[in-house]
Design a protein around this motif. Structure first.
Motif, PDB file in Angstrom:
ATOM      1  N   UNK A 161      -1.790   6.715 -14.665  1.00 61.99           N
ATOM      2  CA  UNK A 161      -1.396   5.734 -15.682  1.00 61.99           C
ATOM      3  C   UNK A 161      -0.240   4.868 -15.189  1.00 61.99           C
ATOM      4  N   UNK A 162       0.721   5.471 -14.492  1.00 60.65           N
ATOM      5  CA  UNK A 162       1.843   4.693 -13.960  1.00 60.65           C
ATOM      6  C   UNK A 162       1.405   3.684 -12.913  1.00 60.65           C
ATOM      7  N   UNK A 163       0.504   4.080 -12.022  1.00 57.39           N
ATOM      8  CA  UNK A 163      -0.003   3.161 -11.005  1.00 57.39           C
ATOM      9  C   UNK A 163      -0.853   2.067 -11.656  1.00 57.39           C
ATOM     10  N   UNK A 164      -1.665   2.422 -12.642  1.00 56.46           N
ATOM     11  CA  UNK A 164      -2.472   1.416 -13.346  1.00 56.46           C
ATOM     12  C   UNK A 164      -1.577   0.413 -14.067  1.00 56.46           C
ATOM     13  N   UNK A 165      -0.497   0.892 -14.652  1.00 53.70           N
ATOM     14  CA  UNK A 165       0.455  -0.003 -15.319  1.00 53.70           C
ATOM     15  C   UNK A 165       1.068  -0.971 -14.306  1.00 53.70           C
ATOM     16  N   UNK A 166       1.467  -0.462 -13.138  1.00 50.88           N
ATOM     17  CA  UNK A 166       2.049  -1.319 -12.102  1.00 50.88           C
ATOM     18  C   UNK A 166       1.022  -2.322 -11.585  1.00 50.88           C
ATOM     19  N   UNK A 167      -0.220  -1.880 -11.440  1.00 53.37           N
ATOM     20  CA  UNK A 167      -1.265  -2.786 -10.961  1.00 53.37           C
ATOM     21  C   UNK A 167      -1.540  -3.886 -11.981  1.00 53.37           C
ATOM     22  N   UNK A 168      -1.528  -3.538 -13.246  1.00 52.83           N
ATOM     23  CA  UNK A 168      -1.820  -4.513 -14.300  1.00 52.83           C
ATOM     24  C   UNK A 168      -0.750  -5.596 -14.380  1.00 52.83           C
ATOM     25  N   UNK A 210       0.818  -1.180   0.000  1.00 52.80           N
ATOM     26  CA  UNK A 210       0.000   0.000   0.000  1.00 52.80           C
ATOM     27  C   UNK A 210       0.868   1.252   0.000  1.00 52.80           C
ATOM     28  N   UNK A 211       1.893   1.255   0.830  1.00 52.71           N
ATOM     29  CA  UNK A 211       2.780   2.413   0.877  1.00 52.71           C
ATOM     30  C   UNK A 211       3.552   2.581  -0.425  1.00 52.71           C
ATOM     31  N   UNK A 212       3.900   1.455  -1.044  1.00 51.45           N
ATOM     32  CA  UNK A 212       4.620   1.538  -2.315  1.00 51.45           C
ATOM     33  C   UNK A 212       3.763   2.204  -3.386  1.00 51.45           C
ATOM     34  N   UNK A 213       2.487   1.839  -3.437  1.00 50.89           N
ATOM     35  CA  UNK A 213       1.589   2.435  -4.427  1.00 50.89           C
ATOM     36  C   UNK A 213       1.406   3.924  -4.161  1.00 50.89           C
ATOM     37  N   UNK A 214       1.246   4.299  -2.906  1.00 55.68           N
ATOM     38  CA  UNK A 214       1.084   5.712  -2.566  1.00 55.68           C
ATOM     39  C   UNK A 214       2.355   6.499  -2.887  1.00 55.68           C
ATOM     40  N   UNK A 215       3.507   5.933  -2.551  1.00 59.54           N
ATOM     41  CA  UNK A 215       4.774   6.602  -2.856  1.00 59.54           C
ATOM     42  C   UNK A 215       4.975   6.739  -4.355  1.00 59.54           C
ATOM     43  N   UNK A 216       4.605   5.689  -5.095  1.00 51.73           N
ATOM     44  CA  UNK A 216       4.746   5.744  -6.546  1.00 51.73           C
ATOM     45  C   UNK A 216       3.817   6.805  -7.132  1.00 51.73           C
ATOM     46  N   UNK A 217       2.583   6.874  -6.646  1.00 55.17           N
ATOM     47  CA  UNK A 217       1.621   7.855  -7.142  1.00 55.17           C
ATOM     48  C   UNK A 217       2.115   9.271  -6.859  1.00 55.17           C
ATOM     49  N   UNK A 218       2.583   9.523  -5.645  1.00 57.79           N
ATOM     50  CA  UNK A 218       3.070  10.855  -5.286  1.00 57.79           C
ATOM     51  C   UNK A 218       4.341  11.192  -6.062  1.00 57.79           C
ATOM     52  N   UNK A 219       5.233  10.209  -6.185  1.00 56.81           N
ATOM     53  CA  UNK A 219       6.471  10.451  -6.932  1.00 56.81           C
ATOM     54  C   UNK A 219       6.220  10.763  -8.389  1.00 56.81           C
ATOM     55  N   UNK A 220       5.369   9.976  -9.034  1.00 58.49           N
ATOM     56  CA  UNK A 220       5.019  10.246 -10.433  1.00 58.49           C
ATOM     57  C   UNK A 220       4.375  11.619 -10.581  1.00 58.49           C
ATOM     58  N   UNK A 221       3.501  11.953  -9.656  1.00 59.22           N
ATOM     59  CA  UNK A 221       2.821  13.242  -9.719  1.00 59.22           C
ATOM     60  C   UNK A 221       3.823  14.395  -9.617  1.00 59.22           C
TER      61      UNK A 221
END
Length: 159
Positions: free
Chosen positions: A37-44, A1-12
């Motif tokens: 889009x970056x988070x969706x790509x990682x989730x996919x 969960x923290x990785x996704x949040x960090x990735x979302x904030x970092x990409x933003x």
């Protein structure tokens, strides 16, 4: 969960810096689209895992458990103020029905949140719980809690 949040904030933030020459609203819109889009790509492609999708369920279970936690805290305060502390500490083994490690971890967290009990060992088939008062343990309450955890994280399946 923290990785996704960090990735979302970092990409933003990176996209916001990349589009810094544009209007702030336009740059924020581009940054939000690229971050999503970056988070969706990682989730996919398996970069997020099951814990991201189960966080809301854990939050609901924790909220439902807050009454028992508050009740336990009030009992501890009342006993401390009355100076009538008669404890009967014990190690209790609780048989686990959860199949996944995530469900066992959530169960251990919810049991440990209650004052007077802490999970000291969590195994695939059982959890070893240290309690301060063995007589105060309600097996039916722990069973009901585990049933909710199993239903939420294991899809209701029982081994």
């Amino acid at each position: 969960m923290l990785h996704a949040a960090a990735m979302l904030i970092g990409f933003f933030l990176l996209a916001l810096l990349a589009f810094a020459q544009r209007d702030l609203a336009e740059a924020a819109l581009f940054a939000a689209v690229l971050a999503a889009a970056g988070v969706a790509f990682a989730a996919r492609f398996g970069g997020l895992g099951a814990t991201v999708m189960s966080a809301p369920q854990a939050l609901v279970l924790g909220t439902l458990r807050s009454g028992a936690v508050l009740s336990g805290a009030l009992k501890v305060i009342r006993s401390a103020l009355a100076a009538d502390v008669t404890l009967k500490p014990a190690l209790v083994r609780v048989k686990a029905r959860a199949q996944t490690g995530l469900a066992r971890a959530v169960m251990a967290d919810l049991v440990s949140a209650t004052p007077g009990s802490v999970v000291v060992e969590n195994e695939p088939d059982a959890a070893l719980v240290h309690v301060t008062d063995e007589d105060a343990i309600d097996a039916a309450e722990i069973g009901a809690l585990e049933s909710r955890v199993v239903a939420a994280f294991d899809g209701g399946a029982r081994p």
